[in-house]
Design a protein around this motif. Sequence first.
Motif, PDB file in Angstrom:
ATOM      1  N   ARG A  28       0.810  -1.219   0.000  1.00 41.83           N
ATOM      2  CA  ARG A  28       0.000   0.000   0.000  1.00 41.83           C
ATOM      3  C   ARG A  28       0.848   1.276   0.000  1.00 41.83           C
ATOM      4  N   TYR A  29       2.133   1.136   0.305  1.00 47.88           N
ATOM      5  CA  TYR A  29       3.006   2.324   0.292  1.00 47.88           C
ATOM      6  C   TYR A  29       3.896   2.379  -0.955  1.00 47.88           C
ATOM      7  N   GLN A  30       3.651   1.458  -1.904  1.00 44.24           N
ATOM      8  CA  GLN A  30       4.513   1.440  -3.089  1.00 44.24           C
ATOM      9  C   GLN A  30       3.926   2.323  -4.191  1.00 44.24           C
ATOM     10  N   ASP A  33       2.090   8.201  -3.015  1.00 45.99           N
ATOM     11  CA  ASP A  33       1.641   8.710  -1.705  1.00 45.99           C
ATOM     12  C   ASP A  33       2.588   8.310  -0.582  1.00 45.99           C
ATOM     13  N   ASN A  34       3.601   7.539  -0.907  1.00 41.34           N
ATOM     14  CA  ASN A  34       4.577   7.125   0.114  1.00 41.34           C
ATOM     15  C   ASN A  34       5.208   8.369   0.747  1.00 41.34           C
ATOM     16  N   LEU A  35       5.236   8.375   2.066  1.00 36.36           N
ATOM     17  CA  LEU A  35       5.696   9.576   2.784  1.00 36.36           C
ATOM     18  C   LEU A  35       7.168   9.892   2.504  1.00 36.36           C
ATOM     19  N   ILE A  36       7.983   8.877   2.276  1.00 36.34           N
ATOM     20  CA  ILE A  36       9.402   9.123   1.942  1.00 36.34           C
ATOM     21  C   ILE A  36       9.471   9.859   0.596  1.00 36.34           C
ATOM     22  N   ILE A  62      11.888   0.424  11.855  1.00 32.24           N
ATOM     23  CA  ILE A  62      11.091   1.227  12.799  1.00 32.24           C
ATOM     24  C   ILE A  62       9.614   0.883  12.594  1.00 32.24           C
ATOM     25  N   PRO A  63       8.999   0.199  13.570  1.00 35.63           N
ATOM     26  CA  PRO A  63       7.612  -0.213  13.356  1.00 35.63           C
ATOM     27  C   PRO A  63       6.676   0.995  13.280  1.00 35.63           C
ATOM     28  N   MET A  64       5.618   0.836  12.487  1.00 35.96           N
ATOM     29  CA  MET A  64       4.685   1.944  12.247  1.00 35.96           C
ATOM     30  C   MET A  64       3.668   2.106  13.371  1.00 35.96           C
ATOM     31  N   SER A  65       3.303   3.337  13.638  1.00 34.16           N
ATOM     32  CA  SER A  65       2.246   3.659  14.610  1.00 34.16           C
ATOM     33  C   SER A  65       2.474   3.004  15.967  1.00 34.16           C
ATOM     34  N   ARG A  66       3.714   3.024  16.410  1.00 38.53           N
ATOM     35  CA  ARG A  66       4.062   2.481  17.728  1.00 38.53           C
ATOM     36  C   ARG A  66       4.677   3.563  18.610  1.00 38.53           C
ATOM     37  N   GLY A  69       8.262   7.211  16.080  1.00 41.83           N
ATOM     38  CA  GLY A  69       8.611   8.233  15.092  1.00 41.83           C
ATOM     39  C   GLY A  69       8.791   7.710  13.681  1.00 41.83           C
ATOM     40  N   SER A  70       7.986   6.714  13.278  1.00 37.87           N
ATOM     41  CA  SER A  70       8.164   6.173  11.924  1.00 37.87           C
ATOM     42  C   SER A  70       7.846   7.228  10.863  1.00 37.87           C
ATOM     43  N   SER A  71       6.884   8.109  11.134  1.00 39.55           N
ATOM     44  CA  SER A  71       6.577   9.131  10.116  1.00 39.55           C
ATOM     45  C   SER A  71       7.712  10.161  10.054  1.00 39.55           C
ATOM     46  N   ASP A 107       8.780  17.889  17.350  1.00 33.94           N
ATOM     47  CA  ASP A 107       9.185  16.987  18.443  1.00 33.94           C
ATOM     48  C   ASP A 107      10.047  15.806  17.975  1.00 33.94           C
ATOM     49  N   ASN A 108       9.603  15.136  16.910  1.00 30.78           N
ATOM     50  CA  ASN A 108      10.294  13.909  16.473  1.00 30.78           C
ATOM     51  C   ASN A 108      11.324  14.172  15.376  1.00 30.78           C
ATOM     52  N   VAL A 109      11.036  15.152  14.504  1.00 28.52           N
ATOM     53  CA  VAL A 109      11.958  15.359  13.380  1.00 28.52           C
ATOM     54  C   VAL A 109      13.273  15.992  13.843  1.00 28.52           C
ATOM     55  N   SER A 151      -3.157   4.541  17.346  1.00 32.43           N
ATOM     56  CA  SER A 151      -3.099   5.595  16.325  1.00 32.43           C
ATOM     57  C   SER A 151      -2.844   6.943  17.014  1.00 32.43           C
ATOM     58  N   THR A 152      -1.975   7.739  16.396  1.00 32.10           N
ATOM     59  CA  THR A 152      -1.634   9.052  16.962  1.00 32.10           C
ATOM     60  C   THR A 152      -2.914   9.888  17.083  1.00 32.10           C
ATOM     61  N   GLU A 153      -3.783   9.752  16.087  1.00 37.10           N
ATOM     62  CA  GLU A 153      -5.032  10.527  16.095  1.00 37.10           C
ATOM     63  C   GLU A 153      -5.863  10.195  17.342  1.00 37.10           C
ATOM     64  N   SER A 227       6.401   6.096  24.898  1.00 39.00           N
ATOM     65  CA  SER A 227       7.175   6.711  23.824  1.00 39.00           C
ATOM     66  C   SER A 227       6.220   7.342  22.805  1.00 39.00           C
ATOM     67  N   GLY A 228       6.429   8.602  22.491  1.00 43.35           N
ATOM     68  CA  GLY A 228       5.555   9.309  21.540  1.00 43.35           C
ATOM     69  C   GLY A 228       4.109   9.191  21.983  1.00 43.35           C
ATOM     70  N   SER A 229       3.247   8.788  21.051  1.00 39.65           N
ATOM     71  CA  SER A 229       1.836   8.633  21.408  1.00 39.65           C
ATOM     72  C   SER A 229       1.502   7.165  21.688  1.00 39.65           C
TER      73      SER A 229
HETATM   74  N1  LIG Z   1       8.161   2.400   6.019  1.00 41.20           N
HETATM   75  C1  LIG Z   1       7.186   3.241   5.707  1.00 41.20           C
HETATM   76  N2  LIG Z   1       6.834   3.429   4.422  1.00 41.20           N
HETATM   77  C2  LIG Z   1       5.851   4.296   4.099  1.00 41.20           C
HETATM   78  N3  LIG Z   1       5.158   5.028   4.976  1.00 41.20           N
HETATM   79  C3  LIG Z   1       5.459   4.884   6.258  1.00 41.20           C
HETATM   80  C4  LIG Z   1       6.486   3.994   6.718  1.00 41.20           C
HETATM   81  N4  LIG Z   1       6.573   4.096   8.042  1.00 41.20           N
HETATM   82  C5  LIG Z   1       5.640   5.001   8.420  1.00 41.20           C
HETATM   83  N5  LIG Z   1       4.969   5.479   7.368  1.00 41.20           N
HETATM   84  C6  LIG Z   1       3.918   6.507   7.371  1.00 41.20           C
HETATM   85  O1  LIG Z   1       3.829   7.034   8.698  1.00 41.20           O
HETATM   86  C7  LIG Z   1       2.507   6.807   9.238  1.00 41.20           C
HETATM   87  C8  LIG Z   1       2.625   6.475  10.725  1.00 41.20           C
HETATM   88  O2  LIG Z   1       2.701   7.689  11.422  1.00 41.20           O
HETATM   89  P1  LIG Z   1       2.119   7.846  12.913  1.00 41.20           P
HETATM   90  O3  LIG Z   1       2.335   9.277  13.292  1.00 41.20           O
HETATM   91  O4  LIG Z   1       0.740   7.261  12.981  1.00 41.20           O
HETATM   92  O5  LIG Z   1       3.024   6.875  13.754  1.00 41.20           O
HETATM   93  P2  LIG Z   1       4.485   7.024  14.294  1.00 41.20           P
HETATM   94  O6  LIG Z   1       5.187   8.151  13.583  1.00 41.20           O
HETATM   95  O7  LIG Z   1       5.099   5.693  14.193  1.00 41.20           O
HETATM   96  O8  LIG Z   1       4.221   7.367  15.813  1.00 41.20           O
HETATM   97  P3  LIG Z   1       4.641   8.652  16.720  1.00 41.20           P
HETATM   98  O9  LIG Z   1       4.412   9.884  15.888  1.00 41.20           O
HETATM   99  O10 LIG Z   1       3.740   8.579  17.909  1.00 41.20           O
HETATM  100  O11 LIG Z   1       6.057   8.436  17.059  1.00 41.20           O
HETATM  101  C9  LIG Z   1       1.960   5.639   8.412  1.00 41.20           C
HETATM  102  O12 LIG Z   1       0.558   5.657   8.383  1.00 41.20           O
HETATM  103  C10 LIG Z   1       2.570   5.926   7.045  1.00 41.20           C
HETATM  104  O13 LIG Z   1       1.845   6.925   6.360  1.00 41.20           O
END
Ligand SMILES: Nc1ncnc2c1ncn2[C@@H]1O[C@H](COP(=O)(O)OP(=O)(O)OP(=O)(O)O)[C@@H](O)[C@H]1O
Length: 278
Positions: A28-30, A33-36, A62-66, A69-71, A107-109, A151-153, A227-229
């Motif tokens: 789904r991230y390929q 719209d991929n955030l990178i 870095i696991p997502m939504s944990r 700071g994956s975003s 905060d995270n960036v 979810s952060t939301e 950690s984070g949210s």
């Molecule tokens: N490897 C990845 N590839 C593409 N998108 C990603 C990847 N990792 C994270 N994301 C994007 O970041 C979003 C997750 O952000 P979210 O703020 O919910 O969580 P987080 O950053 O892990 O947590 P926090 O902000 O509390 O530290 C995903 O929904 C996705 O859009």
Amino acid sequence: MGLAVSLYSTVTFEPNQSKLTITDCPQRYQNADNLIYKAFVKACQFLNQPVPKVKISVDNQIPMSRGLGSSAFCIVAGLKGANAWFNEPLSQTQLLDLATEMEGHPDNVSPAIYGKLGVSFIDSDKNVQTVHFDVSDKLHFVAMIPNYAVSTEQARKILPTEMSYKDAIYQVSHAVALSKALEDGNLSLIKSAIIDRMHEPFRQQLIPDYQKAKNICENSHGVMYISGSGSTMMAITDNKASAQEIFEDIKKDFPDWEVLQLNVDNVGATVEVTQEVE
Ligand SMILES: Nc1ncnc2c1ncn2[C@@H]1O[C@H](COP(=O)(O)OP(=O)(O)OP(=O)(O)O)[C@@H](O)[C@H]1O
Ligand SMILES: N[C@@H](CCO)C(=O)O
């Protein structure tokens, strides 16, 4: 406040035949719209450069939504990738401004860019201000990553909209003392300064195992924060044996969780150029 820890993902950017290829991340991230990629495009546009045809490969740790700071990782990786592509025209400050705009807060960036403990805010002229503290190398961190996301939301919605003056005074004084305690590696001060009234009392409801994990940390003379949210909880100890004990006890009680022993990262995201782009 945000702390950079030694958990790293690697993103590779290469010239490509077609407009965009993204590999090694969920289907789904390929896509565009991929955030990178969005961050990569944002930096190109800021630099008034055409967006190159690019292949992006992600080795993600870095696991997502944990709450790890994956975003922020995605945003900083995309911006730094584009900056390296065009021979580093952007300063760290410009990267921080662009990253803050994308993430919505610094905060995270900030720690993702600079490493260390970062304390950041947006000033009245809308400039991002960030300062850094060296965290004592006496401290050990254990990330306890549940097998469920928060979810952060949702974690923001659960917070009250107002805080009393009394709690604001409590929180500001504790936050400032905590920065110094982390710098000094003073675990007994960390233990009292980290007791939070701003988010943990509310967000712990979203983490059903919060109290059990906290008890495990405290039994081994550690201290724990969300950690984070969330959903990750982070333990801090001032000796390796306690960190190892927490690691083993959490693994035993929560075999499906990922548990990582980490240190503070003092450097932030790094770039290695292996091929010059013509
Ligand atoms: N490897 C990845 N590839 C593409 N998108 C990603 C990847 N990792 C994270 N994301 C994007 O970041 C979003 C997750 O952000 P979210 O703020 O919910 O969580 P987080 O950053 O892990 O947590 P926090 O902000 O509390 O530290 C995903 O929904 C996705 O859009
Ligand atoms: N500081 C943020 C982290 C999540 O991006 C929060 O707690 O909401």
